[in-house]
Design a protein around this motif. Sequence first.
Motif, PDB file in Angstrom:
ATOM      1  N   LEU A 147       0.816  -1.214   0.000  1.00 58.74           N
ATOM      2  CA  LEU A 147       0.000   0.000   0.000  1.00 58.74           C
ATOM      3  C   LEU A 147       0.848   1.262   0.000  1.00 58.74           C
ATOM      4  O   LEU A 147       0.574   2.203  -0.744  1.00 58.74           O
ATOM      5  N   ALA A 148       1.874   1.309   0.852  1.00 58.40           N
ATOM      6  CA  ALA A 148       2.708   2.510   0.923  1.00 58.40           C
ATOM      7  C   ALA A 148       3.353   2.809  -0.431  1.00 58.40           C
ATOM      8  O   ALA A 148       3.418   3.973  -0.855  1.00 58.40           O
ATOM      9  N   GLU A 149       3.794   1.779  -1.127  1.00 57.83           N
ATOM     10  CA  GLU A 149       4.375   1.964  -2.461  1.00 57.83           C
ATOM     11  C   GLU A 149       3.326   2.495  -3.437  1.00 57.83           C
ATOM     12  O   GLU A 149       3.614   3.401  -4.235  1.00 57.83           O
ATOM     13  N   ALA A 150       2.128   1.928  -3.393  1.00 56.74           N
ATOM     14  CA  ALA A 150       1.085   2.312  -4.340  1.00 56.74           C
ATOM     15  C   ALA A 150       0.554   3.719  -4.082  1.00 56.74           C
ATOM     16  O   ALA A 150       0.016   4.356  -4.990  1.00 56.74           O
ATOM     17  N   LEU A 151       0.696   4.209  -2.836  1.00 50.19           N
ATOM     18  CA  LEU A 151       0.243   5.557  -2.490  1.00 50.19           C
ATOM     19  C   LEU A 151       1.342   6.606  -2.648  1.00 50.19           C
ATOM     20  O   LEU A 151       1.083   7.800  -2.478  1.00 50.19           O
ATOM     21  N   ALA A 152       2.548   6.177  -2.973  1.00 47.77           N
ATOM     22  CA  ALA A 152       3.657   7.127  -3.148  1.00 47.77           C
ATOM     23  C   ALA A 152       3.406   7.976  -4.392  1.00 47.77           C
ATOM     24  O   ALA A 152       2.816   7.525  -5.371  1.00 47.77           O
ATOM     25  N   THR A 153       3.857   9.208  -4.347  1.00 56.44           N
ATOM     26  CA  THR A 153       3.643  10.103  -5.487  1.00 56.44           C
ATOM     27  C   THR A 153       4.446   9.682  -6.706  1.00 56.44           C
ATOM     28  O   THR A 153       4.154  10.125  -7.822  1.00 56.44           O
ATOM     29  N   ASP A 154       5.461   8.829  -6.513  1.00 59.77           N
ATOM     30  CA  ASP A 154       6.247   8.343  -7.640  1.00 59.77           C
ATOM     31  C   ASP A 154       6.002   6.851  -7.903  1.00 59.77           C
ATOM     32  O   ASP A 154       6.834   6.162  -8.480  1.00 59.77           O
ATOM     33  N   ALA A 155       4.858   6.351  -7.486  1.00 61.09           N
ATOM     34  CA  ALA A 155       4.529   4.946  -7.709  1.00 61.09           C
ATOM     35  C   ALA A 155       4.432   4.646  -9.199  1.00 61.09           C
ATOM     36  O   ALA A 155       4.056   5.511  -9.998  1.00 61.09           O
ATOM     37  N   PRO A 156       4.757   3.415  -9.607  1.00 59.98           N
ATOM     38  CA  PRO A 156       4.488   3.030 -11.001  1.00 59.98           C
ATOM     39  C   PRO A 156       2.983   3.082 -11.246  1.00 59.98           C
ATOM     40  O   PRO A 156       2.195   2.981 -10.310  1.00 59.98           O
ATOM     41  N   PRO A 157       2.568   3.233 -12.491  1.00 63.96           N
ATOM     42  CA  PRO A 157       1.135   3.434 -12.772  1.00 63.96           C
ATOM     43  C   PRO A 157       0.244   2.273 -12.353  1.00 63.96           C
ATOM     44  O   PRO A 157      -0.905   2.482 -11.965  1.00 63.96           O
ATOM     45  N   ARG A 199     -15.024   9.873   8.494  1.00 62.84           N
ATOM     46  CA  ARG A 199     -13.889   9.422   9.291  1.00 62.84           C
ATOM     47  C   ARG A 199     -12.602   9.477   8.465  1.00 62.84           C
ATOM     48  O   ARG A 199     -11.558   9.903   8.947  1.00 62.84           O
ATOM     49  N   ALA A 200     -12.691   9.069   7.196  1.00 61.43           N
ATOM     50  CA  ALA A 200     -11.520   9.049   6.327  1.00 61.43           C
ATOM     51  C   ALA A 200     -10.922  10.437   6.149  1.00 61.43           C
ATOM     52  O   ALA A 200      -9.702  10.591   6.032  1.00 61.43           O
ATOM     53  N   ALA A 201     -11.772  11.448   6.128  1.00 61.45           N
ATOM     54  CA  ALA A 201     -11.293  12.815   5.919  1.00 61.45           C
ATOM     55  C   ALA A 201     -10.343  13.268   7.020  1.00 61.45           C
ATOM     56  O   ALA A 201      -9.559  14.209   6.823  1.00 61.45           O
ATOM     57  N   ARG A 202     -10.386  12.590   8.182  1.00 63.33           N
ATOM     58  CA  ARG A 202      -9.525  12.979   9.306  1.00 63.33           C
ATOM     59  C   ARG A 202      -8.310  12.060   9.466  1.00 63.33           C
ATOM     60  O   ARG A 202      -7.538  12.225  10.408  1.00 63.33           O
ATOM     61  N   LEU A 203      -8.165  11.097   8.563  1.00 60.49           N
ATOM     62  CA  LEU A 203      -7.106  10.101   8.711  1.00 60.49           C
ATOM     63  C   LEU A 203      -6.039  10.230   7.630  1.00 60.49           C
ATOM     64  O   LEU A 203      -6.213  10.916   6.627  1.00 60.49           O
ATOM     65  N   ASP A 204      -4.939   9.525   7.855  1.00 58.74           N
ATOM     66  CA  ASP A 204      -3.862   9.444   6.872  1.00 58.74           C
ATOM     67  C   ASP A 204      -4.264   8.448   5.780  1.00 58.74           C
ATOM     68  O   ASP A 204      -4.951   7.460   6.071  1.00 58.74           O
ATOM     69  N   LEU A 206      -2.695   6.067   4.519  1.00 59.09           N
ATOM     70  CA  LEU A 206      -2.293   4.701   4.844  1.00 59.09           C
ATOM     71  C   LEU A 206      -3.349   3.994   5.695  1.00 59.09           C
ATOM     72  O   LEU A 206      -3.494   2.774   5.634  1.00 59.09           O
ATOM     73  N   GLU A 207      -4.108   4.763   6.461  1.00 64.85           N
ATOM     74  CA  GLU A 207      -5.210   4.210   7.240  1.00 64.85           C
ATOM     75  C   GLU A 207      -6.511   4.211   6.452  1.00 64.85           C
ATOM     76  O   GLU A 207      -7.361   3.333   6.648  1.00 64.85           O
ATOM     77  N   ALA A 208      -6.673   5.211   5.608  1.00 64.16           N
ATOM     78  CA  ALA A 208      -7.902   5.400   4.831  1.00 64.16           C
ATOM     79  C   ALA A 208      -7.513   5.800   3.409  1.00 64.16           C
ATOM     80  O   ALA A 208      -7.452   6.985   3.087  1.00 64.16           O
ATOM     81  N   PRO A 209      -7.212   4.831   2.540  1.00 66.66           N
ATOM     82  CA  PRO A 209      -6.683   5.166   1.207  1.00 66.66           C
ATOM     83  C   PRO A 209      -7.540   6.132   0.394  1.00 66.66           C
ATOM     84  O   PRO A 209      -6.994   6.920  -0.383  1.00 66.66           O
ATOM     85  N   ILE A 210      -8.863   6.126   0.580  1.00 69.72           N
ATOM     86  CA  ILE A 210      -9.704   7.060  -0.156  1.00 69.72           C
ATOM     87  C   ILE A 210      -9.307   8.506   0.128  1.00 69.72           C
ATOM     88  O   ILE A 210      -9.508   9.393  -0.717  1.00 69.72           O
ATOM     89  N   ARG A 211      -8.706   8.756   1.278  1.00 67.77           N
ATOM     90  CA  ARG A 211      -8.316  10.120   1.664  1.00 67.77           C
ATOM     91  C   ARG A 211      -7.386  10.766   0.640  1.00 67.77           C
ATOM     92  O   ARG A 211      -7.410  11.990   0.458  1.00 67.77           O
ATOM     93  N   ALA A 212      -6.594   9.952  -0.048  1.00 62.86           N
ATOM     94  CA  ALA A 212      -5.627  10.481  -1.011  1.00 62.86           C
ATOM     95  C   ALA A 212      -6.298  11.188  -2.181  1.00 62.86           C
ATOM     96  O   ALA A 212      -5.653  11.950  -2.903  1.00 62.86           O
ATOM     97  N   PHE A 213      -7.612  10.974  -2.373  1.00 64.52           N
ATOM     98  CA  PHE A 213      -8.292  11.493  -3.558  1.00 64.52           C
ATOM     99  C   PHE A 213      -9.440  12.447  -3.246  1.00 64.52           C
ATOM    100  O   PHE A 213     -10.079  12.960  -4.160  1.00 64.52           O
ATOM    101  N   LEU A 214      -9.689  12.700  -1.975  1.00 64.15           N
ATOM    102  CA  LEU A 214     -10.888  13.458  -1.609  1.00 64.15           C
ATOM    103  C   LEU A 214     -10.801  14.943  -1.902  1.00 64.15           C
ATOM    104  O   LEU A 214     -11.812  15.565  -2.257  1.00 64.15           O
ATOM    105  N   ASP A 215      -9.637  15.541  -1.774  1.00 64.38           N
ATOM    106  CA  ASP A 215      -9.550  16.997  -1.895  1.00 64.38           C
ATOM    107  C   ASP A 215     -10.040  17.487  -3.263  1.00 64.38           C
ATOM    108  O   ASP A 215     -10.679  18.546  -3.346  1.00 64.38           O
TER     109      ASP A 215
END
Length: 223
Positions: A147-157, A199-204, A206-215
Amino acid sequence: MEFCEYPDREMLALSLADRMASQLAQHLRANDHATLCVPGGTSPMPVFETLSGADLDWGRVTVMLGDERWVDGEHKRSNSRLLRRHLLKDKAAAAEYIDLYTGDPQPEDAAEALAARIAPHLPLTVLLLGMGNDMHTASLFPGGDRLAEALATDAPPVMAIRAEGAEEPRITLTRPVLANAINIHVLITGPEKREALERAARLDPLEAPIRAFLDAATVHWAE
């Protein structure tokens, strides 16, 4: 994040399909091609049923899933199977479809070739994401082995991922591809998922992957 609440799920499906079709049409007015990326599962099926009949130049649209279970396309748990039955029909049958399941023994074997195949179709024009009660999206599961690799800004596609809640091995688009979509929509229904989203909006991520796309997302919700 924009939050859209609908009086019922039917209105949600109709409105969301219309909005996605309008965004694809607008893009096609200024570009040769558009790319639509959608989730699997049963929640988006009413959206797909409406979208499949949209008056678009579907021959210039490429469709792909955000993730896929590593099972044959006729398997009952195949997301592609659902997509062929509910979206890739009627007018949308003319769209090009990129199947993430390649038949390779393991998803790791397919990731590099899939990345090369989707590269000409990026950035995604319209992205529709779902979310589980565990706050996963695509196959970005909390506790996933990479997960950490896939959420990295330089992850492979494209990456293979395994997680306790995923049953089968998965192939998934990663954060850079999903987050760089021109239009991002999140579809959720019911009180449990609304609470999970809040709940996800308040988490990292890595805990709530959807958070990476909410903004940058428009969230569509109905009871």
